[in-house]
Scaffold this motif. Sequence first.
Motif, PDB file in Angstrom:
ATOM      1  N   ARG B 204     -44.089   1.997   4.508  1.00  0.00           N
ATOM      2  CA  ARG B 204     -45.579   2.121   4.552  1.00  0.00           C
ATOM      3  C   ARG B 204     -45.914   2.112   5.832  1.00  0.00           C
ATOM      4  O   ARG B 204     -47.051   2.934   6.263  1.00  0.00           O
ATOM      5  N   THR B 210     -49.801   1.205   6.990  1.00  0.00           N
ATOM      6  CA  THR B 210     -50.652   0.205   6.060  1.00  0.00           C
ATOM      7  C   THR B 210     -49.606  -1.235   5.949  1.00  0.00           C
ATOM      8  O   THR B 210     -49.625  -1.445   4.697  1.00  0.00           O
ATOM      9  N   ASN B 211     -48.696  -1.371   6.621  1.00  0.00           N
ATOM     10  CA  ASN B 211     -47.761  -2.493   6.587  1.00  0.00           C
ATOM     11  C   ASN B 211     -48.478  -3.689   6.430  1.00  0.00           C
ATOM     12  O   ASN B 211     -49.586  -3.974   7.079  1.00  0.00           O
TER      13      ASN B 211
END
Lengths: 321, 245
Positions: B204, B210-211
Motif C-alpha cells: 500500500r 497509504t501505509n
Amino acid sequence: MRMVTVTNLKKTYGNLTAVDDISFEIEKGEIFGFLGPNGAGKTSTINMITGLSRPTAGAITVDGIDVKKQAKRAQAIMGIVPDESNLYNEMDGFDNLCFCAALYGMRKEERESRARQLLDLFRLKDAGKRPFKAYSKGMRRKLTIAAALIHSPQILFLDEPTTGIDVESSRQIRELIVGLKRQGITIFLTTHYIEEAERICDRIAFIANGRMIASGTVPELMERISHGHTVRFVTSQNIQNLTAELQAHFEESKITIQSDHSFVIASEQRIPLLPAMDFLHDKEIDVYEARELRPSLEDVFVKLTGIKASTLKKDQERGGH
Amino acid sequence: MKSWIAFWNILKKDVKNYYLKPPNISWGIIFPLSWTLMQLIRSPGGSLLGLLPGLISMSVLFGTTSMLAVTMTFERSGRSFERLLLAPISLSTMVLAKIAGTILFGLFNGFVPVIFASFLIDLYVINWGVVLLAVLMIAITSSLMGLLIAVSAKQVFEAQTFSNFFRFPMLFLCGLFVPISSLPVFLRPVSYCLPITYGTDILRGAIVGTNVLSPVLCFGILLTFAVVLFLLCRYSINRKWIQPA
C-alpha cells in the motif's frame, strides 16, 4: 570386513512393537536376505538402517558410520530401493535417473553418462525417453533399482524387489542382483519369497513378529532342523508285505512304508544304497528311484518361526506371483 | 557445490513438473485476473491503483499456499518425496529447494494484476523496488505456510481444505477489505500475527502511499516470520516425516 552392524534394534509405534531387539551383521560384498511374511518388521528395519525412521532403541553402523548421528553421511554410500517403485511419473526414464544422480551432487556430464550406462545395463535403453507412468510394473521396478545405483553406492537396500512383477522381469532382477554382488556391492534384500532368498542370498535371517528367529547360510539353517539321513526308494512291485523283513535287514535304521511302491529308510548315519538294492534285487524287485530327502528351506522356516508356509504363499499371491 | 546441484535440480524438476504445466499456468493467470475483474466490477469508478496492493497480496497468497501444499502432499502420497529425505542433502537445502519453485510461481501470480493494470492506468507512481521485495517476502512467508500445511495433511484434498481454512480468514483479517482499525478490538491482535498484513501494508505504501506502519519495520517483521516459519517447517518435517523414535 563389516558393512552393517545392527545391535539390539527396536522400533515401537505406540503399543505395537514392529522390531523387537534384533541384532545382526552384514559382511562387505555379501547378499544378506531378510525373509519373513508381510508385517514381520522387514521394512521397519530397512527404514531405520537407511535413516528414514529413528530407532526406539539400539545402534546401527554402516561402513563404520553411526546412522543415528550421521544419517546423511551414511546415505551417501547407500542405494535404496523401496517396496514401491517411487520415481516421478511425469518424467521419462532418463530424466528420472539424472534427477536422482543430481541429488547425490553428480555433475551433468557424469550423471548423463551414468544414466545411459544404467539404461543399457537394465535393458531399458529404448524406454529411456518414455514417461515413467507408461512403464510396465517390471520396467518400473528395474528403473527404480537403476536409480538406486546411479551414484555407485557401496551397499544396496532392496525392499521386496520382485514383488508383484512378471516372472521374466523377476528373473532379470535376480540376475542383476547377483551381477552387482560380483562387482563387490553389498546387498541387503528383504523378501517373502523363500526360493528367491535360497537362490541368491549368501546368508539369510528369518524374521517374524519383529523378532529375528535365526540367521546363517542355507546349509547352516538346514542344519538347525535336519538330524540324520533319509533315503526314499520307489519300487516296481508292492513292498507292503516286506515291512518286517526290511526292518530286520536294516535293524540300525527306521523303515517307513509310504505307499505300495515306496518306502523310506531313516538313520543317524549315512545310508549306503547297495545293501538296499541287493535286498530288493534278491526279491526280484526293481528300484526305479532312490533319493536322499533333505528338508527344504521352507521346512526350516516353518519349523523355526512357527509360521505356516501358506502365510508366505498368500503374501506372494497378494504380491502378484 | 553438491548441495547446490541438488538444490538447482529439485527446483528445475518442480518448475518443469508442476509450475509449467498448462493447468497451473492458466490458474496462475486466470485466478488473479478474475480477482481483479471482480474488484473492478464490484466498485466501478474505484481506483485500480488502490486495489492493486490487495490484488497482488491475494494472488501471491493463493498461488503459493495451495501449490506447495498440494504438490508436497502429492509427492508424499506417491512416496517420491522419500527420495529427497533419503538423499544426502540437508533438510534446509531440501526445504529451500521446494519453496523456491513456489516463490517463483508466487512472483508470477503477483504480477498478473500489475500487468493487467498497466493496460488501463499509468503505473509510474509505483516504487517498483519496494513492490518487488514485498511480493518476494509475501511469497516466501506464504510458501512456508503452505509447507506447514503440507506437513499436517496426508491427502491432497486435506491439503486443499487446510489451505482454505487458513487463507480465507486471513483475507478478512489482514486489512485488505476492512482496515484493521475498523476490525473489532479482539480481532486486531490476530491481524498483527499474520505476515500478509505487513506485506499488504508495504505494498500500500509503495503503490498508493497509504501505509500504516513503517516499511522498514514491516520488512523486519516479515523477515522474522520467514525465519521462524522456516525453522518450524524444518522441525515439523524432521519430527513428522522422518519417523520419530
